[in-house]
Structures are given as structure tokens and as C-alpha cells.
Design an enzyme around this catalytic site. Structure first.
Site, mmCIF file in Angstrom:
data_model
loop_
_atom_site.group_PDB
_atom_site.id
_atom_site.type_symbol
_atom_site.label_atom_id
_atom_site.label_comp_id
_atom_site.label_asym_id
_atom_site.label_seq_id
_atom_site.Cartn_x
_atom_site.Cartn_y
_atom_site.Cartn_z
ATOM 1 N N ASP A 14 0.841 -1.205 0.000
ATOM 2 C CA ASP A 14 0.000 0.000 0.000
ATOM 3 C C ASP A 14 0.866 1.240 0.000
ATOM 4 O O ASP A 14 1.142 1.825 1.046
ATOM 5 C CB ASP A 14 -0.926 -0.015 1.225
ATOM 6 C CG ASP A 14 -1.983 -1.099 1.115
ATOM 7 O OD1 ASP A 14 -2.570 -1.245 0.028
ATOM 8 O OD2 ASP A 14 -2.227 -1.797 2.114
ATOM 9 N N LYS A 36 -0.199 -7.821 -3.281
ATOM 10 C CA LYS A 36 -1.497 -7.200 -3.520
ATOM 11 C C LYS A 36 -1.273 -5.722 -3.814
ATOM 12 O O LYS A 36 -0.632 -5.023 -3.043
ATOM 13 C CB LYS A 36 -2.409 -7.338 -2.306
ATOM 14 C CG LYS A 36 -3.772 -6.682 -2.536
ATOM 15 C CD LYS A 36 -4.710 -6.879 -1.369
ATOM 16 C CE LYS A 36 -4.657 -5.804 -0.336
ATOM 17 N NZ LYS A 36 -5.258 -4.518 -0.710
ATOM 18 N N ASP A 63 -6.402 -5.555 -6.420
ATOM 19 C CA ASP A 63 -7.524 -5.288 -5.510
ATOM 20 C C ASP A 63 -8.177 -3.961 -5.883
ATOM 21 O O ASP A 63 -7.972 -2.956 -5.206
ATOM 22 C CB ASP A 63 -6.954 -5.268 -4.080
ATOM 23 C CG ASP A 63 -7.984 -4.988 -3.005
ATOM 24 O OD1 ASP A 63 -9.188 -5.187 -3.257
ATOM 25 O OD2 ASP A 63 -7.575 -4.575 -1.906
ATOM 26 N N LYS A 65 -11.622 -3.719 -6.698
ATOM 27 C CA LYS A 65 -13.023 -3.728 -6.221
ATOM 28 C C LYS A 65 -13.974 -3.044 -7.210
ATOM 29 O O LYS A 65 -14.637 -2.054 -6.886
ATOM 30 C CB LYS A 65 -13.130 -3.032 -4.859
ATOM 31 C CG LYS A 65 -12.288 -3.657 -3.757
ATOM 32 C CD LYS A 65 -12.573 -2.970 -2.427
ATOM 33 C CE LYS A 65 -11.817 -3.567 -1.265
ATOM 34 N NZ LYS A 65 -10.373 -3.276 -1.252
ATOM 35 N N ASP A 68 -19.761 -1.254 -10.899
ATOM 36 C CA ASP A 68 -20.375 -0.383 -11.905
ATOM 37 C C ASP A 68 -21.386 -1.245 -12.667
ATOM 38 O O ASP A 68 -21.657 -2.383 -12.257
ATOM 39 C CB ASP A 68 -19.274 0.185 -12.828
ATOM 40 C CG ASP A 68 -19.659 1.539 -13.431
ATOM 41 O OD1 ASP A 68 -20.819 1.681 -13.871
ATOM 42 O OD2 ASP A 68 -18.805 2.440 -13.464
ATOM 43 N N THR A 72 -19.605 -2.151 -18.066
ATOM 44 C CA THR A 72 -18.392 -1.416 -17.691
ATOM 45 C C THR A 72 -17.459 -2.297 -16.870
ATOM 46 O O THR A 72 -16.230 -2.274 -17.059
ATOM 47 C CB THR A 72 -18.790 -0.144 -16.906
ATOM 48 O OG1 THR A 72 -19.605 0.646 -17.758
ATOM 49 C CG2 THR A 72 -17.573 0.659 -16.484
ATOM 50 N N THR A 123 -15.561 -4.146 5.725
ATOM 51 C CA THR A 123 -15.478 -4.360 7.184
ATOM 52 C C THR A 123 -15.543 -3.043 7.956
ATOM 53 O O THR A 123 -15.705 -3.056 9.161
ATOM 54 C CB THR A 123 -14.182 -5.099 7.561
ATOM 55 O OG1 THR A 123 -13.110 -4.467 6.894
ATOM 56 C CG2 THR A 123 -14.246 -6.555 7.185
ATOM 57 N N ARG A 184 -2.894 -10.123 12.029
ATOM 58 C CA ARG A 184 -1.785 -9.606 12.831
ATOM 59 C C ARG A 184 -1.126 -10.741 13.605
ATOM 60 O O ARG A 184 -1.772 -11.370 14.450
ATOM 61 C CB ARG A 184 -2.288 -8.557 13.850
ATOM 62 C CG ARG A 184 -2.689 -7.238 13.241
ATOM 63 C CD ARG A 184 -1.479 -6.506 12.666
ATOM 64 N NE ARG A 184 -1.846 -5.245 12.028
ATOM 65 C CZ ARG A 184 -2.156 -5.105 10.732
ATOM 66 N NH1 ARG A 184 -2.157 -6.138 9.923
ATOM 67 N NH2 ARG A 184 -2.444 -3.916 10.247
ATOM 68 N N ARG A 214 1.286 -4.071 6.715
ATOM 69 C CA ARG A 214 2.280 -3.411 7.567
ATOM 70 C C ARG A 214 3.103 -4.325 8.469
ATOM 71 O O ARG A 214 4.288 -4.023 8.698
ATOM 72 C CB ARG A 214 1.583 -2.301 8.367
ATOM 73 C CG ARG A 214 1.206 -1.127 7.459
ATOM 74 C CD ARG A 214 0.147 -0.258 8.056
ATOM 75 N NE ARG A 214 -1.148 -0.959 8.120
ATOM 76 C CZ ARG A 214 -2.237 -0.441 8.663
ATOM 77 N NH1 ARG A 214 -2.197 0.763 9.193
ATOM 78 N NH2 ARG A 214 -3.366 -1.125 8.662
HETATM 79 O O1 C5P Z 1 -1.342 -3.238 6.630
HETATM 80 P P1 C5P Z 1 -2.491 -4.199 6.767
HETATM 81 O O2 C5P Z 1 -2.062 -5.617 7.081
HETATM 82 O O3 C5P Z 1 -3.559 -3.693 7.720
HETATM 83 O O4 C5P Z 1 -3.115 -4.236 5.298
HETATM 84 C C1 C5P Z 1 -4.295 -4.950 4.993
HETATM 85 C C2 C5P Z 1 -4.647 -4.770 3.553
HETATM 86 O O5 C5P Z 1 -5.899 -5.413 3.308
HETATM 87 C C3 C5P Z 1 -4.820 -3.312 3.118
HETATM 88 O O6 C5P Z 1 -4.436 -3.247 1.737
HETATM 89 C C4 C5P Z 1 -6.290 -3.076 3.255
HETATM 90 O O7 C5P Z 1 -6.780 -2.101 2.385
HETATM 91 C C5 C5P Z 1 -6.856 -4.449 2.893
HETATM 92 N N1 C5P Z 1 -8.173 -4.716 3.439
HETATM 93 C C6 C5P Z 1 -8.444 -4.709 4.788
HETATM 94 N N2 C5P Z 1 -9.708 -4.967 5.239
HETATM 95 C C7 C5P Z 1 -10.675 -5.211 4.368
HETATM 96 C C8 C5P Z 1 -10.423 -5.238 3.009
HETATM 97 C C9 C5P Z 1 -9.142 -4.976 2.574
HETATM 98 O O8 C5P Z 1 -7.541 -4.486 5.595
HETATM 99 N N3 C5P Z 1 -11.869 -5.489 4.819
#
Ligand code: C5P
Length: 236
Positions: A14, A36, A63, A65, A68, A72, A123, A184, A214
Site C-alpha cells: 500500500d 497485492k 484489488d 473492487k 459499476d 463497464t 469491514t 496480525r 504493515r
Molecule cells: O497493513 P495491513 O495488514 O492492515 O493491510 C491490509 C490490507 O488489506 C490493506 O491493503 C487493506 O486495504 C486491505 N483490506 C483490509 N480490510 C478489508 C479489506 C481490505 O484491511 N476489509
């Protein structure tokens, strides 16, 4: 064919910075199953930037998403096929005709078709937010409803939060792919993620792929972080 622990990990890059994304992809090759790239990267760098990352040689989860009208979305899917994504996604709330059109557009793929999955309910939306947009029977029911609709439309799976894995697995069976962010390891900071689980727990609950940003990209040593996560999964 069963997936190795490494294959199951998609690292979220990201960043709008192509050079940073490429250097992380180079370091992490062989230690994660794929990368991703989402809107932050893609709107800054376009397909050319995505090609710079995929040139490293890892599978791509694009990703974006899509949401439309069917025509399209089908066009958007066709436009991204030249990047050979391994995974692509649309919003299930786009409805059955849109999802079917997205699925049909995969016929234009050279070689193996991407895994096409849907986002059910973001979420970030709680029950109150859903009521505000006219959905009155709660997030979990809506998630399961949209996951089943996704399956009926012939798509291969959904993106879901850790807390939704079991309900969707029960409703959609063993072959429906579940791609799960909000992961995590115990040793990593939660950051802004709230409904989190560990990599091992997500796989035990029934996730096929886990998306981790992260805890890997922000680690002092991203390769060590990825290895620790793969080791945790190998111990299952
Ligand atoms: O850094 P982190 O592990 O939080 O990144 C999670 C990734 O998954 C990010 O790209 C975030 O946009 C994506 N994501 C998320 N929750 C969702 C859908 C996508 O954290 N419900």
C-alpha cells in the site's frame, strides 16, 4: 494441489511509490506467495506501475473492487487481463448480472484464468451504517447472503474479515476461496485494524489466503517478518 505456507501469504504493497513497491517485491520474492496492489498504488501508477511490480515475478492480487454496470465492469476486467492477475475482485453489491458479466469477461484471459472474488460488506461498515443504506438484518447475515450470491454467480470466492471465515465456509463449502485481510501476528502492532486474528488462526478457521501489509512492509526486516509468518503456518 495443496498450498505451501508461503503460497498462502499475499503482501499488501500500500504505497503510491513504484520504486518502494518494486524493491519490497524483490526482497520478498520466495518468502511470500504474491503481492497485492490496490487503489492507492494503481491510481498513482496505472498498469505500467503494476507491470513494474509483476516483472519481479510474483503472482498479483489486483484489488480494485470494481463496482459499476455489468458492461463497464466486464470492460474493466478485460482491460486488466493483460497484467495476468492471479486474483481480481468486484463488489458483490453490484448484483448478479454484474458478477456474471465479470466472470464471462475472464474468457478473454490467455492461459490460466484469474481467481475472481467478491467483496461482500466492507469491514468498515457496522450494523448502523448498513441500516443507513437500507440493510436491516445485520452485517453477518448480509455477508453470508452476498457470499452465497457470489458463489451462485460462478465466482471463485470472497474477501472476508477473520470473524466471517467460519460462517462463510459453512455456507459455501470447502472449494470456495476465502481471502482474508485483518491479520496480525502476535508480535505485530494492530495499527488501525480492529477485528484481527493471527495468521495461524485464520488458516485454522478456513482461510485459503491471508493478506498482510504493515506487519511485513513496516518491519525493520520484511524478509524476517515474512519468514516468521510462514514458519507459524508451517507449524500447523
Ligand atoms: O497493513 P495491513 O495488514 O492492515 O493491510 C491490509 C490490507 O488489506 C490493506 O491493503 C487493506 O486495504 C486491505 N483490506 C483490509 N480490510 C478489508 C479489506 C481490505 O484491511 N476489509
Amino acid at each position: 494441489m495443496s498450498l505451501s505456507p508461503t503460497d498462502r501469504i499475499f503482501v499488501a504493497l500500500d504505497t503510491p511509490d513504484v520504486n518502494l513497491a518494486v524493491s519490497l517485491a524483490e526482497k520478498l520474492q520466495g518468502h511470500v506467495g504474491g503481492v497485492k496492489l490496490g487503489m492507492e498504488f494503481y491510481y498513482a501508477n496505472g498498469p505500467q506501475g503494476a507491470r513494474a511490480v509483476t516483472a519481479v515475478g510474483m503472482p498479483l492480487f489486483l484489488d480494485l473492487k470494481f463496482h459499476d454496470i455489468p458492461n463497464t465492469v466486464a470492460g474493466a476486467v478485460r482491460s486488466t487481463l493483460e497484467l495476468n492477475p492471479a486474483i481480481l475482485n468486484v463488489h458483490a453489491q453490484g448484483g448478479p448480472a454484474m458478477m456474471q458479466a465479470a466472470g464471462a469477461a475472464l474468457d478473454g484471459a490467455d492461459g490460466e484464468k484469474p481467481l475472481l472474488i467478491a467483496v461482500t460488506v466492507l469491514t468498515s461498515l457496522g450494523d448502523d451504517d448498513l441500516e443507513a443504506i437500507g440493510v436491516n438484518d445485520g452485517a453477518e447475515n448480509q455477508v453470508v447472503r452476498l457470499a452465497k450470491l457470489t458463489q451462485t454467480c460462478g465466482l471463485g470466492g470472497v474477501v472476508c474479515s477473520p470473524r466471517e471465515i467460519k460462517a462463510i465456509r459453512a455456507a459455501c463449502g470447502p472449494d470456495f476461496k476465502l481471502v482474508v485481510p485483518g491479520i496480525r501476528p502476535e508480535w505485530a502492532a494492530a495499527g488501525d485494524q480492529k477485528r484481527i486474528t493471527t495468521p495461524a488462526q485464520a488458516i485454522r478457521d478456513g482461510a485459503d489466503y491471508i493478506v498482510i501489509g504493515r506487519p511485513i512492509t513496516g518491519a525493520d526486516n520484511p524478509v524476517d517478518a515474512a519468514k516468521r509468518i510462514a514458519d507459524e503456518l508451517a507449524g500447523l
